[in-house]
Design a protein around this motif. Sequence first.
Motif, mmCIF file in Angstrom:
data_model
loop_
_atom_site.group_PDB
_atom_site.id
_atom_site.type_symbol
_atom_site.label_atom_id
_atom_site.label_comp_id
_atom_site.label_asym_id
_atom_site.label_seq_id
_atom_site.Cartn_x
_atom_site.Cartn_y
_atom_site.Cartn_z
ATOM 1 N N LYS A 36 29.768 38.504 36.352
ATOM 2 C CA LYS A 36 30.595 37.800 37.330
ATOM 3 C C LYS A 36 29.801 37.309 38.535
ATOM 4 O O LYS A 36 30.285 36.479 39.298
ATOM 5 C CB LYS A 36 31.711 38.726 37.839
ATOM 6 C CG LYS A 36 32.859 38.908 36.867
ATOM 7 C CD LYS A 36 33.954 39.782 37.464
ATOM 8 C CE LYS A 36 34.591 39.227 38.707
ATOM 9 N NZ LYS A 36 35.881 38.529 38.496
ATOM 10 N N SER A 95 39.281 40.483 37.245
ATOM 11 C CA SER A 95 39.718 39.240 36.611
ATOM 12 C C SER A 95 38.526 38.594 35.895
ATOM 13 O O SER A 95 37.384 38.711 36.346
ATOM 14 C CB SER A 95 40.298 38.300 37.669
ATOM 15 O OG SER A 95 39.435 38.220 38.780
ATOM 16 N N ASN A 104 36.673 35.982 35.576
ATOM 17 C CA ASN A 104 36.116 34.746 36.112
ATOM 18 C C ASN A 104 34.840 35.080 36.870
ATOM 19 O O ASN A 104 34.712 36.182 37.390
ATOM 20 C CB ASN A 104 37.121 34.103 37.072
ATOM 21 C CG ASN A 104 37.585 35.079 38.146
ATOM 22 O OD1 ASN A 104 38.432 35.929 37.880
ATOM 23 N ND2 ASN A 104 37.012 34.998 39.320
ATOM 24 N N SER A 131 40.919 32.712 38.772
ATOM 25 C CA SER A 131 41.218 33.718 37.746
ATOM 26 C C SER A 131 41.892 33.061 36.541
ATOM 27 O O SER A 131 42.779 32.230 36.708
ATOM 28 C CB SER A 131 42.155 34.786 38.309
ATOM 29 O OG SER A 131 41.586 35.415 39.420
ATOM 30 N N GLU A 137 47.096 38.183 40.360
ATOM 31 C CA GLU A 137 46.632 39.562 40.217
ATOM 32 C C GLU A 137 47.639 40.562 40.799
ATOM 33 O O GLU A 137 48.450 40.231 41.654
ATOM 34 C CB GLU A 137 45.286 39.765 40.920
ATOM 35 C CG GLU A 137 44.186 38.877 40.420
ATOM 36 C CD GLU A 137 44.148 37.548 41.128
ATOM 37 O OE1 GLU A 137 45.150 37.187 41.783
ATOM 38 O OE2 GLU A 137 43.123 36.857 41.013
ATOM 39 N N HIS A 173 37.809 32.789 47.589
ATOM 40 C CA HIS A 173 38.077 33.393 46.295
ATOM 41 C C HIS A 173 38.890 32.364 45.540
ATOM 42 O O HIS A 173 39.433 31.456 46.151
ATOM 43 C CB HIS A 173 38.912 34.647 46.526
ATOM 44 C CG HIS A 173 38.673 35.702 45.484
ATOM 45 N ND1 HIS A 173 38.938 37.019 45.693
ATOM 46 C CD2 HIS A 173 38.189 35.630 44.233
ATOM 47 C CE1 HIS A 173 38.646 37.699 44.616
ATOM 48 N NE2 HIS A 173 38.190 36.890 43.718
HETATM 49 MG MG MG Z 1 39.360 38.684 40.996
#
Ligand code: MG
Length: 317
Positions: free
Chosen positions: A48, A136, A138, A144, A175, A224
């Motif tokens: 990630k 997640s 991604n 995500s 999430e 994010h």
């Molecule tokens: Mg995340």
Amino acid sequence: MIEESEDFLRAMTTLGDGFLVVVPTETVYGLAADAYNSDAVAKIYATKGRPAFNPLIFHYFSAERVLEDVEADERFDALAKAFWPGPLTMVLRRKKQSKASSLATAGLDTLAVRVPSHPVFRALLESYPHPLAAPSANPSTRISPTKLMQAQTYFKSSPYVKAYLEGGASVFGIESTVVDLSDKTAHLLRPGIITQEAIESVIGPILGITSTGMIKAPGQMKKHYAPSIPVRLNATFVRANEALLAFGPTPLEGAGTVLNLSETGDLLQAASHLFSYLHALDNPRFQSIAVMPIPNGGVGVAINDRLHRASVRENED
Ligand code: MG
Ligand code: TXA
């Protein structure tokens, strides 16, 4: 039986060998590793590009299994009963004898735990002997995934991601709610589908993200979930070459491309579309994405939190 499918067996072997599996959950797709195996967990951070100070959520088949790793109290019991399996994560003190990878907890003496409801993920959690750490699926700061294909696109050249489990589109689409119970005063760390009011109806008043000022989960970077083109919030008009992310029965006029989060103004429906629509509009042929205002109550709090993060251009952390 899912347990007998080739993909499921490959997922079990992959986890046992210390590699990564993309799993469906009811919130977003996750990138899972054996949570007791630090070598495997290290592959999550590497894949990630995630900073090592940002701890992971531990996923379990049942509340009973969670108790092997954390110290629980009445608040835990009540919330588990009310919301598990489902999109709620609780942060609790880690038991001394817990085998949790300290890389996955970023060295903290607390653990974020969740019992998810997606049947495919639950089958895996039931069969695999250890909990699964899963952020997640991604790359850090990207959107995500709520569909398997998006995760496959992100990780197609990864040497560590060796299995993918199909589970359809994630029903909630954002999430899990994260609530910190490691202290006497419970704090909301990340808003989600399970709202602050819903939690308070079970355990009484908690500190919300608005009353604490900013989200305090370690590693919660401002930026994010970001598309690669700018995101312009609370739009009241549409610029030339902008795509429109609309909400409600009367979308702004003037955009060539419009996706409506919910024509009826339903916040749950809007949450379920949010990330996949941001994905779809994230195209260099648009100059930016204009987003109509979303009411900031109930699930709207979580939607606005994610939209705000998607709109931050520089990493301000
Ligand atoms: Mg995340
Ligand atoms: O819905 C979800 O929660 C998804 C699916 C895959 O389950 N997972 C997910 O994980 O969103 P991730 O890594 O993207 O977000 C985990 C959040 C981060 O904000 C992290 O800082 C916080 O949980 N967290 C993890 N461990 C923590 C701890 N010990 N104390 C406080 N916050 C923690």
